[in-house]
Every structure is written in C-alpha cells, then in structure tokens.
Design a protein around this motif. Sequence first.
Motif, PDB file in Angstrom:
ATOM      1  N   GLU A  32     -20.310  -8.491   7.807  1.00  0.00           N
ATOM      2  CA  GLU A  32     -19.745  -8.731   6.669  1.00  0.00           C
ATOM      3  C   GLU A  32     -19.693  -9.889   5.804  1.00  0.00           C
ATOM      4  O   GLU A  32     -20.233  -9.881   4.721  1.00  0.00           O
ATOM      5  CB  GLU A  32     -18.268  -8.181   6.818  1.00  0.00           C
ATOM      6  CG  GLU A  32     -17.587  -7.992   5.137  1.00  0.00           C
ATOM      7  CD  GLU A  32     -16.048  -7.536   5.268  1.00  0.00           C
ATOM      8  OE1 GLU A  32     -15.661  -7.899   6.414  1.00  0.00           O
ATOM      9  OE2 GLU A  32     -15.758  -7.256   4.423  1.00  0.00           O
ATOM     10  N   GLU A  33     -19.518 -10.976   6.713  1.00  0.00           N
ATOM     11  CA  GLU A  33     -19.789 -12.433   5.858  1.00  0.00           C
ATOM     12  C   GLU A  33     -20.894 -12.676   5.289  1.00  0.00           C
ATOM     13  O   GLU A  33     -21.069 -12.837   4.283  1.00  0.00           O
ATOM     14  CB  GLU A  33     -19.326 -13.473   6.946  1.00  0.00           C
ATOM     15  CG  GLU A  33     -17.790 -13.952   7.084  1.00  0.00           C
ATOM     16  CD  GLU A  33     -17.435 -14.163   5.720  1.00  0.00           C
ATOM     17  OE1 GLU A  33     -16.333 -13.041   5.645  1.00  0.00           O
ATOM     18  OE2 GLU A  33     -17.599 -14.665   4.887  1.00  0.00           O
ATOM     19  N   TYR A  34     -21.904 -12.073   6.152  1.00  0.00           N
ATOM     20  CA  TYR A  34     -23.159 -12.552   5.708  1.00  0.00           C
ATOM     21  C   TYR A  34     -23.722 -11.608   4.500  1.00  0.00           C
ATOM     22  O   TYR A  34     -24.386 -12.114   3.531  1.00  0.00           O
ATOM     23  CB  TYR A  34     -24.300 -11.913   7.021  1.00  0.00           C
ATOM     24  CG  TYR A  34     -25.774 -12.117   6.420  1.00  0.00           C
ATOM     25  CD1 TYR A  34     -26.214 -13.299   6.282  1.00  0.00           C
ATOM     26  CD2 TYR A  34     -26.509 -10.841   6.135  1.00  0.00           C
ATOM     27  CE1 TYR A  34     -27.730 -13.248   5.888  1.00  0.00           C
ATOM     28  CE2 TYR A  34     -27.697 -11.029   5.517  1.00  0.00           C
ATOM     29  CZ  TYR A  34     -28.326 -12.202   5.421  1.00  0.00           C
ATOM     30  OH  TYR A  34     -29.825 -12.113   4.996  1.00  0.00           O
ATOM     31  N   THR A  35     -23.270 -10.383   4.567  1.00  0.00           N
ATOM     32  CA  THR A  35     -23.459  -9.417   3.231  1.00  0.00           C
ATOM     33  C   THR A  35     -22.680  -9.874   1.822  1.00  0.00           C
ATOM     34  O   THR A  35     -23.566  -9.751   1.009  1.00  0.00           O
ATOM     35  CB  THR A  35     -22.933  -7.897   3.870  1.00  0.00           C
ATOM     36  OG1 THR A  35     -23.407  -7.664   5.121  1.00  0.00           O
ATOM     37  CG2 THR A  35     -23.378  -6.977   2.555  1.00  0.00           C
ATOM     38  N   LYS A  36     -21.769 -10.372   2.419  1.00  0.00           N
ATOM     39  CA  LYS A  36     -21.139 -11.096   0.828  1.00  0.00           C
ATOM     40  C   LYS A  36     -22.125 -11.860  -0.028  1.00  0.00           C
ATOM     41  O   LYS A  36     -21.973 -11.890  -1.209  1.00  0.00           O
ATOM     42  CB  LYS A  36     -19.929 -11.731   1.465  1.00  0.00           C
ATOM     43  CG  LYS A  36     -18.735 -11.043   1.800  1.00  0.00           C
ATOM     44  CD  LYS A  36     -17.650 -11.818   1.754  1.00  0.00           C
ATOM     45  CE  LYS A  36     -16.406 -11.131   1.789  1.00  0.00           C
ATOM     46  NZ  LYS A  36     -15.819 -10.809   2.965  1.00  0.00           N
ATOM     47  N   GLY A  37     -22.920 -12.598   0.710  1.00  0.00           N
ATOM     48  CA  GLY A  37     -23.813 -13.440   0.016  1.00  0.00           C
ATOM     49  C   GLY A  37     -24.994 -12.951  -0.512  1.00  0.00           C
ATOM     50  O   GLY A  37     -26.177 -13.635  -1.046  1.00  0.00           O
ATOM     51  N   LEU A  38     -25.243 -11.525  -0.315  1.00  0.00           N
ATOM     52  CA  LEU A  38     -26.545 -11.075  -0.596  1.00  0.00           C
ATOM     53  C   LEU A  38     -26.464 -10.875  -2.176  1.00  0.00           C
ATOM     54  O   LEU A  38     -25.438 -10.618  -2.704  1.00  0.00           O
ATOM     55  CB  LEU A  38     -26.853  -9.622  -0.036  1.00  0.00           C
ATOM     56  CG  LEU A  38     -27.168  -9.877   1.463  1.00  0.00           C
ATOM     57  CD1 LEU A  38     -27.118  -8.591   2.015  1.00  0.00           C
ATOM     58  CD2 LEU A  38     -28.405 -10.581   1.829  1.00  0.00           C
ATOM     59  N   PRO A  39     -27.558 -10.669  -2.808  1.00  0.00           N
ATOM     60  CA  PRO A  39     -27.727 -10.526  -4.410  1.00  0.00           C
ATOM     61  C   PRO A  39     -26.874  -9.379  -4.919  1.00  0.00           C
ATOM     62  O   PRO A  39     -27.216  -8.237  -4.379  1.00  0.00           O
ATOM     63  CB  PRO A  39     -29.054 -10.497  -4.601  1.00  0.00           C
ATOM     64  CG  PRO A  39     -29.786 -10.449  -3.592  1.00  0.00           C
ATOM     65  CD  PRO A  39     -28.684 -11.021  -2.410  1.00  0.00           C
ATOM     66  N   ASP A  40     -26.106  -9.549  -5.748  1.00  0.00           N
ATOM     67  CA  ASP A  40     -25.473  -8.478  -6.583  1.00  0.00           C
ATOM     68  C   ASP A  40     -24.243  -7.759  -5.734  1.00  0.00           C
ATOM     69  O   ASP A  40     -23.583  -7.025  -6.137  1.00  0.00           O
ATOM     70  CB  ASP A  40     -26.224  -7.616  -7.233  1.00  0.00           C
ATOM     71  CG  ASP A  40     -27.396  -7.847  -8.019  1.00  0.00           C
ATOM     72  OD1 ASP A  40     -26.955  -9.131  -8.755  1.00  0.00           O
ATOM     73  OD2 ASP A  40     -28.404  -7.340  -8.460  1.00  0.00           O
ATOM     74  N   VAL A  41     -24.045  -8.297  -4.611  1.00  0.00           N
ATOM     75  CA  VAL A  41     -23.017  -7.822  -3.806  1.00  0.00           C
ATOM     76  C   VAL A  41     -21.617  -8.380  -4.320  1.00  0.00           C
ATOM     77  O   VAL A  41     -21.485  -9.511  -4.136  1.00  0.00           O
ATOM     78  CB  VAL A  41     -23.213  -7.899  -2.327  1.00  0.00           C
ATOM     79  CG1 VAL A  41     -21.924  -7.400  -1.534  1.00  0.00           C
ATOM     80  CG2 VAL A  41     -24.416  -7.306  -1.756  1.00  0.00           C
TER      81      VAL A  41
END
Lengths: 566, 277
Positions: A32-41
């Motif tokens: 989840e932490e990682y996903t937060k940094g993905l574009p447009d998330v």
Amino acid sequence: MDQSNLLEKRVGVFICHCGTNIGGFLDVEDIEEYTKGLPDVVFTQRNLYTCSEEGLSQIKNGIKEHNLNRVIVASCTPRTHEPLFKRVCSEAGLNPYLFNFVNIREHCSWVHMHERKQATKKAKDLIRMGVARVRLLEPEEDIEIDVEPACLVIGGGIAGLTASTSLAKRGFKVVLVERDATLGGLLRDLYKLYPICEDATNVLEGRKREGESYPNLEILTSSEVKEIKGFVGNYEVTVDIQYPRHGIRIIKVGVIIVATGAKVLIPEGLYGYDGKRIITQLELEKRLKEEREKLKRLNNIVMIQCVGARGDKRAYCSKVCCMVAIKNATLISRLNPEAKIYIIYRDIIQVHGTEYEDYYREARDAGILFVRYHPENEPVVSDEYVKIYDEMLGEDILIPYDLLVLSTPLVSWEDASNLAKMLKVPLDENRFFLEAHVKLRPLDFATDGIYVCGTCHWPVSVPEAVSQALGAAARASIPMANKKVRVESIISEVDKDKCIACGLCASVCPYKAIEIKKTEGGKKAEVISASCKGCGSCGASCPMSAITMHQFTDEQILSQVKAVLP
Amino acid sequence: MRFPDEGVSIKDEGSKTEFSPKILSFLCNWCSYAGADLAGVSRFQYPTNTRVIRVMCSARVDPIMILEGFVQGLDGILVLGCHLGDCHYIHGNYFTIKRVKLTHKLLKQAGIHQDRLYLDWVSAAEGERYAKMIAWFIDEVRKLGPFGEVEGIDAEELKERAKVAQGAARSDKLRWLAGKEIDLCGEERIGIQGKNVYGEQVSKEDYDILMNENVLNEYTRSGIISLIRENPLSIKEIASKLKMCPAEVLQHISILEHAGVVFLTEEEGRTPRYIGV
Ligand code: SF4
Ligand code: SF4
Ligand code: FES
C-alpha cells in the motif's frame, strides 16, 4: 459524482488481504505504501476482504469521498470477481469500464507462499502495471445479446436427468445428450439407496418417465458431444449420434449443464480383487439386486474401506463409500441375520447428519462389527482370511470371509479432459470439474453460461446430486428467462481517417466481422459490432494503427509492457 | 526450444544465483490465464519472476507489443494461448503462430537470442503444467543470462536494436506477410486451402524466403530511419555507419522517400542529406 472531467485522473487502489490468503504471504502494508506513490493514485485502502459487504461499501465510499474516476482492486482473479467489483463501481456512479483488476492471489500469494519478499515485489509490479492501464481506460456501455432459450445437458445420470426435467418443467427447450445407450448412469447398477432404502430402479424410472413426458425435452442416447463453439447465449454444439442412425447434429443452445458423472474405481491388483469372491461395492449392489438367494447363504462377509482412496495416488475421500458399506452390510444382515459382517475401516467412518448417524447405530445394533486399521498396518488378504492388526487388542486378528467387498472411490472419467477442453473450463488435480468459486458460485463455471452438477464435480450421494442438479437448472434458467445477457463491450472499431482499406483485418477476423465498404472518403473497413467477439486479432494486424480494440487498446497494453520494470 | 513436459520440476533450482530474469507473459483469458489461476488454486509453487498481461486471445498480441518488452530490456517473454483447436475465437491462435514467427525472425535480425521469446499453449485444466512451464522458461532464460549477455552486446545497444525491430514490425509489408500467410499457404489443420490471386497455393518454403528477405529489408530501413531521425546524414555517411554499400542505401532511401517517411534536406554547397520522420 462528476465524471465530466475524466481528464484529471483520480485513481483509487483497494488492496485485499483476503484474510490470510494474501495478507499471510505478502507484506500488504508495504504494498500500500508503494502504491501511494504511483502516478495519479489519490487514494489507497487495504481491506480484510474486499468482496465482503464491508469491503464493497469501502469501495463505494472511496469513490464518493475521494471523487475517484479510476478504480483498481488488487485481490483474486477477474475470472470470478470482476463482475462484482464492476457492479459496485456502477452503484457508486462510476462507469464500470473504468475499473481494473490486479490478480495478486492466484498469480502471486498462492503460488509464492515461501517467498514473501520477492512476492511482495511482484505484487507491487503487477499493481504498477494495473495503474498504467487504468489511467488509459475509457467509459463504455455494455452490449446486450440475445440468448437462445435452450439448454444442453451433457450426461443422463440422475443429475443430468433431474436438471433436464427441472428445466423442461419451466418450459425451456432442453437437449439431453447421453453417450450410453440408456439413461441412468451409476444408478442403473444400484440396488437400494441409503438412508431410506428406496429402490434405485424406482427413483430412476420415475425420473425417466417424468422426463419423457415433456415434449420440449429431447433425449439423445448413444450420442456424444464433439465440438462446442460460441459464447453464453449462443453456443453451437456438434453432437455425434450413433444410434438408431449414425449422424451429426448441430444444436444451438444458450446455456450448458455438465453432468457427466463418474465411475467406480476397479481395484485391479488391490487385496486380491478378482470380481468373484473379492468384489467392489458396486458389484455387490448388482448381486443384491439379482442374486439375493446366493447371498443369503454366505456366512462371513468382510468389507474394507478406503481401497485405492486417501493414499498417495488418490488423496481424496470419496465421501459416499462409508454409507454405502453400512447400507449394504445392513441389507445383508437383514437377508441373513446369522451372517457375521465386518467393516474394516481406516481411522474414520464418514456418517454425517442425523439420519446417517442413526443408520450407523442401527448397523451396530444389528451386530455388524467395525474394526479399525491404520494405513501403516493395512489389512492383508489371504485365500480364507483377512489379517488385520486390531489397535484395541494390540494384536493381529484373522477374520474369515466368504465374500470380501472392497469400498473403492468414485473416480473421474479419463476423457473428462476432452470435454473440459471443449468447454474451456478447468478440472482439479483428480480430473473432477472445478467450479468458479467453492462457496459463492458452487454450481457455475467461471465461464458464463456453463454450469455443473453431480459426481463429475465431486463424489456425492443421490440426494446431493439431485439438489445440485436442481440448483444448476435454476442457475441455467436465469439467462434463458431474461432472454438477454449483458456482455462487456470488448469490440473493435476502425478509425476511418487512418484506414487505407488494405483488408488485412478482414482476412484475419475469425468471425468475418469486418467488411470493406464504400464510404464518402473512399473504401474503408467497417466492424459489424454484432458479429465481433473481441479477440483483437484485427488490431494485431492493422498496419495503420487504425483499429481500437476497446478495453485492450494498443496504448493500454503497451503501457502495461512499459510498466513491467519500475 | 520446446517445453519438454516430462521431467520438469516446478522447484526453482537457480533462485539462489544472482541473476533473476525479468519475464513478461501474455496470457489469454480463456485458457492460459485460467490455467494460471488453477495453478494458484492448487497452490503449485513456482518462481516469482513473471509479470502477467491478460488479453482476451493470444491473437491480440502484436509483435510491436512483444518487441516493446525487449525495448524495455526484459530478459524473456512468454506468449501463452489455448491449445490449437481450442481457441475461444475459433482459430485466433493460428495467427498468433505467424505473428510470433515474424517476431522471432526480427529478433534474429536484431541479434537478440530467439529463445528469449517463447510461444506455447496451456489449457484451463493445466495448472500444474503452467507452473512447470514458467519454472522451465525462467531456467532457460537464466541460461541465456541478462539481456545482452549471450548476445555479447551491450544491453543499451540491444534495446536500440529492439527498437529498430519494432519499427520494422510496424511496416505494412511485414504485417501483411504475417497476416496473409494462412490465406496464401493454407493451413490444413483448420481446413484452409491457401491460394493467391491466381488461385495457386504458395509453397511454405517460398513464403519463408520472401519473409526473410522482407525482414532484412524492413529491418534495414527501420535502422536507417532511426539513424537519421534526429540528425540528417548523406547516403555515404549512412552507408559507412551501417556498413552497407551506398548503392543499397540509396535504394532503401528512395523507397522510404516514396513512402513519405524520409525527406531530403538540401543545403547550399553540401552533399544532399536525408532526414527521417
Ligand atoms: S487492416 Fe487497418 S488499414 Fe487495413 S483495412 Fe483494416 S483497418 Fe483499414
Ligand atoms: S476483434 Fe476479432 S472478432 Fe472483432 S473484428 Fe477484430 S478480428 Fe474480428
Ligand atoms: S482465446 Fe486463448 S488463444 Fe485464443
């Protein structure tokens, strides 16, 4: 919610723990932490079970509160859960085509159970690829297709017969295909059925008569399904009919029920099986039916349970054999109350539910003896005796027999895989048909419009087979009653400005769904939407990038490829 | 290179070594993706190297997409569909064969080891086979080493070449050849008797020769375009950079000019130079 501005992409990612199915093997917090940094998330959330009521309302709230216009669920497989999540998006006012599935269970946590670090990395990669795709998704509308109001039932045992009759009763056209010359399957060889000692023949004949009374139920015996083409709503089935005249029939149906049954394992090479003095329970049933006088004269009867089952080769328990043994033992003891009957069982005796438990007690009261053996100390069969190590007594005992009956499991047909291939549905490791979801969709396949019941799915008793058949018939009647099914709009479209009318797309289309037509701007390719099935072959051929394969566009797929590496 | 079916274990023998290949697999929704799901349901443990893209049919997979994987520097790519005869779209996967064949030829032309791309079929019931195939392919790719290693070419340079191959895969000639082979050469297994405009079946051998010639030409042209995309060069300069004879370069250039993808930029008193778009 305001969807007019789809240009500003607001992606929400819901990551499922699936209890411990995912959470136990991947570091979901880290993902989840990682996903937060993905574009447009703009929003992420972890759910214990995304598909639960709570999880679903979390998606809805997420969409509303954070004005999400793209949604990802990273959980199980789109093949079973995509419709559910899409529906929820739609309920929250988001066009369901703006949803993207990421499979981190079947393709990740379940297959990398001992690789937490690497599997967590893989899940991040898969989500990154999903985010890349979801950003490029466009809203679309479902297409409705007509359903041929007819059902094919494959297999004419008790399950297939029951399903057919139930559908015929509702007025649907049913074609029942049975490869044997007569209907009935395993039931033809059975004598009495537990627990109420009904005559198998009566049950079967009753069902047959009922089935035959419906003019809209067509029964094809000595017939086999050779080919299945098409999709939910419109299947085209080729049936090879051997008798009375050899011929090929093409049948159009909207739905299909698989009820091909199973067979009893013949225990060649086990415990001296010879089909004469050492026989299977099924062979005993036959004798109970036809040679009761002979059976009456036997004094020593021994039955051995779990023969060829629950071992290395066939790990499963066939579930019905314990009850069958108890029933047959009871029947013999009624024929000859003097007979000594032993049931040699392995660690457990399967009697579930109140009636069955009663049945078991009754057998004990009738003097039937139950002796337990341990798999490491299997019974040894000689000409006259069965030698067995009695755990209670702590010593070997010798039990004489006139008839030795082996309880063998139900096993799947060798050629189940042919049918599975034709239907494109999975089998489990024992070659039984595998349902879409063991709890939520036990009678459906993951492929829409195909259903399963009876022992081709798993060993079941007659009452269970019947209730499954009624269930499968009910499931199958849904698309037929609705007359239409909604299918996803996965079709291709030609950009007339780019098309040079080379005709390549038309020549690779398996459905002849593309025609070259004269238009004001010259000749152009045109997709006949009703014929297009969405394979995407045209898109993979067009030299002008003139084809948009909706939901699987060049850009979307390329974006995923580009996102494989961070 | 073919998956041997027998004697393959799912266990990842090499995972302890340093090189962990990066692999992408294209799976079709109806068979191979379902097979992969079944591997999951059955808890077959296989190595973690693959990343999956789901398509409805393997026939959706465009050579451009496969080559993009190598442009990105992936070490291996799998394309898995339904068994022949079982494609959900009648015979879509026969076209997949042709497209992958073209891609293999382009890889060869670009100097990328062909075993980095593998096409096979996995049914919805073959969960174990799927798991084994993944483990096997990872192992095969591991033998080839990281992208560029077995090729003996710097990875960055090889990515450039993949890009050139990708350019060639966009050409109408190659796309036409891949798309028309079944029509022209026939395919017995699906009862298609090939015929050309004169009603004759084209021999597979002739077609292969034709294909190879065109792969070479299109690859070369794509190479020329990428060379002069930003900075214009003269025929001589191009010839020396690509180690070709100028007459040949001129021939390609005039075809490209005709197709409108290369233009002449003339400056006073200098040799004519060309620029690509
Ligand atoms: S392949 Fe492309 S350019 Fe050729 S006719 Fe079809 S859409 Fe038009
Ligand atoms: S997507 Fe497939 S079925 Fe549809 S037009 Fe293209 S080739 Fe034909
Ligand atoms: S649908 Fe699987 S290869 Fe065509």
